[in-house]
Design an enzyme around this catalytic site. Structure first.
Site, PDB file in Angstrom:
ATOM      1  N   LEU A  51      39.044  34.762  49.305  1.00 28.79           N
ATOM      2  CA  LEU A  51      38.585  35.739  50.569  1.00 28.79           C
ATOM      3  C   LEU A  51      39.458  35.402  51.688  1.00 28.79           C
ATOM      4  CD1 LEU A  51      34.829  35.749  49.537  1.00 28.79           C
ATOM      5  CD2 LEU A  51      36.554  37.156  48.855  1.00 28.79           C
ATOM      6  N   CYS A 175      47.044  30.204  44.591  1.00 26.58           N
ATOM      7  CA  CYS A 175      46.690  31.494  44.575  1.00 26.58           C
ATOM      8  C   CYS A 175      45.976  31.823  43.133  1.00 26.58           C
ATOM      9  CB  CYS A 175      47.899  32.309  44.327  1.00 26.58           C
ATOM     10  SG  CYS A 175      48.642  32.452  46.006  1.00 26.58           S
TER      11      CYS A 175
END
Length: 556
Positions: A51, A175
């Site tokens: 986020l 990631c």
């Protein structure tokens, strides 16, 4: 009448592979520019750690497929209405791009241009080969911290993704650490963050979650709320109870919860939860942890040994003699030269790796990886994604036959270039005549054919190093192996020299085909023996395959 650029934008069929940091920025740009027929492939689900840089996602999206949510957001941003043109209006495909049954060459041929927004070399190679086979342009981008690049690949005009040597990756983006680890380094980074969560200032860890949130993980309570009090110098029994509670929460309860939510549906490898009760039966204060045994730091520990090491570390951290005076503060951070911290990372990363069926590492191997992590930067993602769409507009305006003339390879730099620019465009290079992917050049493999089995050759050379998916092997006119065909399985255990049709000897040429990638490569073999501890491994790939230079060796 000439079709206007606006008409071309609205009629173009676009495929985006990847809906992460770059993919989100791409979809925002494509929607805002007026593109209508866009499809997206992505395997991952949204994790709370996404986020801070993947701005199409919100807290209530956690656990949902990235491509589905990203397409919904892009539709909302688009000036067009899906009711007027519903076909192909930001369509999501939740799956692995390497699934040839769904996303083969014929699927790719439906599109005018493909965007690559991936974060791993293997998937990029696969998409590169599919685009070459389908004869469509690939606009590729990547970032490493504050540095990034965007380029255009078109078969016969420009170099492909594999024309340029790829040195061994020394830095890794954060990631996929929390969601779907696939490499040892992902587990090592996760273990470093858990170290902060357990012994440092918990909110500093990327694994930390607000306990009042809707999608909190099951491990937060046992790990953080269950922390022991250092001042009381907890008994060995209390430390063991805490150890078991934390291990169970991390490697049993949380994994089973995610499996129950179908989070790993479609993943190449489905994780398997640990049976912590069984693994910790022999754990107690009287057992010597593996790091203190002879040669223990050089070998790979079993799961049971990792549990014993974990218990020993927790014991060390909670005794006044060895615990940091400022435990649970921001000053407690991972340091690869801190023996206790490194023991923690080696043990925990291996427990996570075995859950996800990833290769485990020794203490020394983990230490070598642990210092090479780099974060993904949202601004860099936005810059390269914007450049990708600019290159797309050039292609639509001038046609794909003019790509080499009108498009550029653009570097995004953290510091100014000598000319004072942060964005530096350069011309696209012509294909490398020695590239075995786009120019079908020959590859030379030096290997010990007396000891290397066909299974090892397929796994380590063809699939891991050369990124073949479903190889078919031929010596002369005789086929010796086809992926997935039971009649050839008996050959897998044979050494290369003992294969049918005379085997593979010094000077043999092996033809390798992969119909999924529409690729054929000729491999010439050279007999070479290697030392068991050879730092280069047990084979060398050379000849016409571009091989990256080892910059560290050059310095020496």
């Amino acid at each position: 009448q000439m079709e206007s650029l606006k008409d071309k934008i609205e009629s173009a069929n676009i495929l985006v592979v990847g809906a992460g940091g770059i993919g989100c920025e791409l979809l925002k740009n494509l929607a805002g520019t007026g593109f209508k027929h866009v499809e997206v492939i992505d395997l991952d689900t949204i994790d709370i750690s996404n986020l801070n840089r993947q701005f199409l996602f919100r807290v209530h999206h956690v656990g949902k497929p990235k491509c589905t949510v990203a397409c919904e957001a892009a539709r909302d941003m688009s000036p067009h209405s899906p009711h007027n043109d519903p076909v192909g209006f930001f369509v999501a495909h939740h799956g692995n791009v390497k699934d040839n049954d769904r996303f083969g060459v014929n699927f790719f041929k439906r599109f005018d241009v493909v965007f690559g927004a991936l974060d791993n070399v293997d998937a990029r190679r696969h998409v590169n080969r599919l685009c070459l086979s389908a004869e469509i342009p690939l606009i590729e981008a990547g970032t490493t911290g504050y540095d990034g690049n965007a380029t255009v690949i078109m078969g016969k005009q420009t170099e492909c993704y594999e024309c340029r040597p790829k040195p061994t990756q020394k830095v890794y983006p954060i990631c996929t650490i929390r969601s779907t680890p696939s490499m040892p380094v992902h587990c090592i980074v996760w273990a470093k963050e858990l170290y902060k969560l357990m012994f440092g200032h918990a909110p500093d860890s990327m694994l930390f979650e607000d306990q009042e949130g809707d999608e909190k993980s099951t491990f937060m309570g046992p790990v953080v709320d269950g922390r022991l009090t250092v001042d009381e110098k907890p008994s060995s029994e209390k430390v063991l109870q805490y150890t078991k509670a934390v291990l169970t929460a991390l490697f049993t309860t949380e994994i089973n919860k995610q499996l129950g939510m179908d989070k790993y549906k479609g993943a190449k490898k489905t994780p398997v939860a640990h049976d912590i009760d069984a693994m910790t039966k022999g754990v107690n204060a009287a057992v010597t942890p593996p790091s203190e045994t002879e040669g223990g730091e050089k070998r790979i520990w079993t799961d049971e040994e990792c549990c014993q090491e974990f218990y020993a570390i927790v014991t060390d951290m909670y005794t006044k003699k060895t615990s940091p005076p400022d435990i649970f503060s921001s000053s407690v951070a991972f340091d690869k030269d801190d023996h206790i911290a490194m023991r923690f990372v080696a043990a925990v990363s291996n427990l996570r790796a075995s859950v996800f069926k990833i290769e485990t590492s020794s203490y020394y191997t983990a230490k070598g990886i642990a210092g090479n992590i780099i974060p993904a930067i949202a601004t860099t993602n936005a810059i390269v994604a914007g450049q990708e769409v600019l290159e797309l507009l050039k292609i639509l305006k001038h046609g794909k036959d003019k790509i080499k003339e009108v498009c550029k390879y653009v570097w995004c730099r953290r510091g100014k270039s000598r000319r004072g620019y942060f964005l530096e465009p350069t011309r696209l290079e012509a294909p490398n005549m020695k590239c075995y992917v786009c120019k079908n050049a020959r590859v030379v493999v030096s290997i010990d054919m007396k000891t290397f089995t066909l299974q090892d050759f397929i796994d380590q050379v063809l699939k891991k190093k050369m990124s073949f998916n479903s190889p078919i092997l031929q010596i002369g006119c005789d086929q010796i192996y086809e992926d997935g065909e039971p009649e050839y399985e008996q050959n897998l255990v044979k050494t290369l020299e003992n294969l049918p049709c005379g085997g593979i000897k010094d000077g043999t040429t092996l033809v390798v085909e992969d119909f999924e990638q529409d690729m054929e490569v000729n491999i010439n073999f050279v007999q070479m023996e290697f030392e068991e501890d050879d730092e280069n491994g047990q084979f060398l790939i050379g000849g016409d395959r571009p091989v990256a230079k080892d910059k560290e060796k050059e310095k020496r």
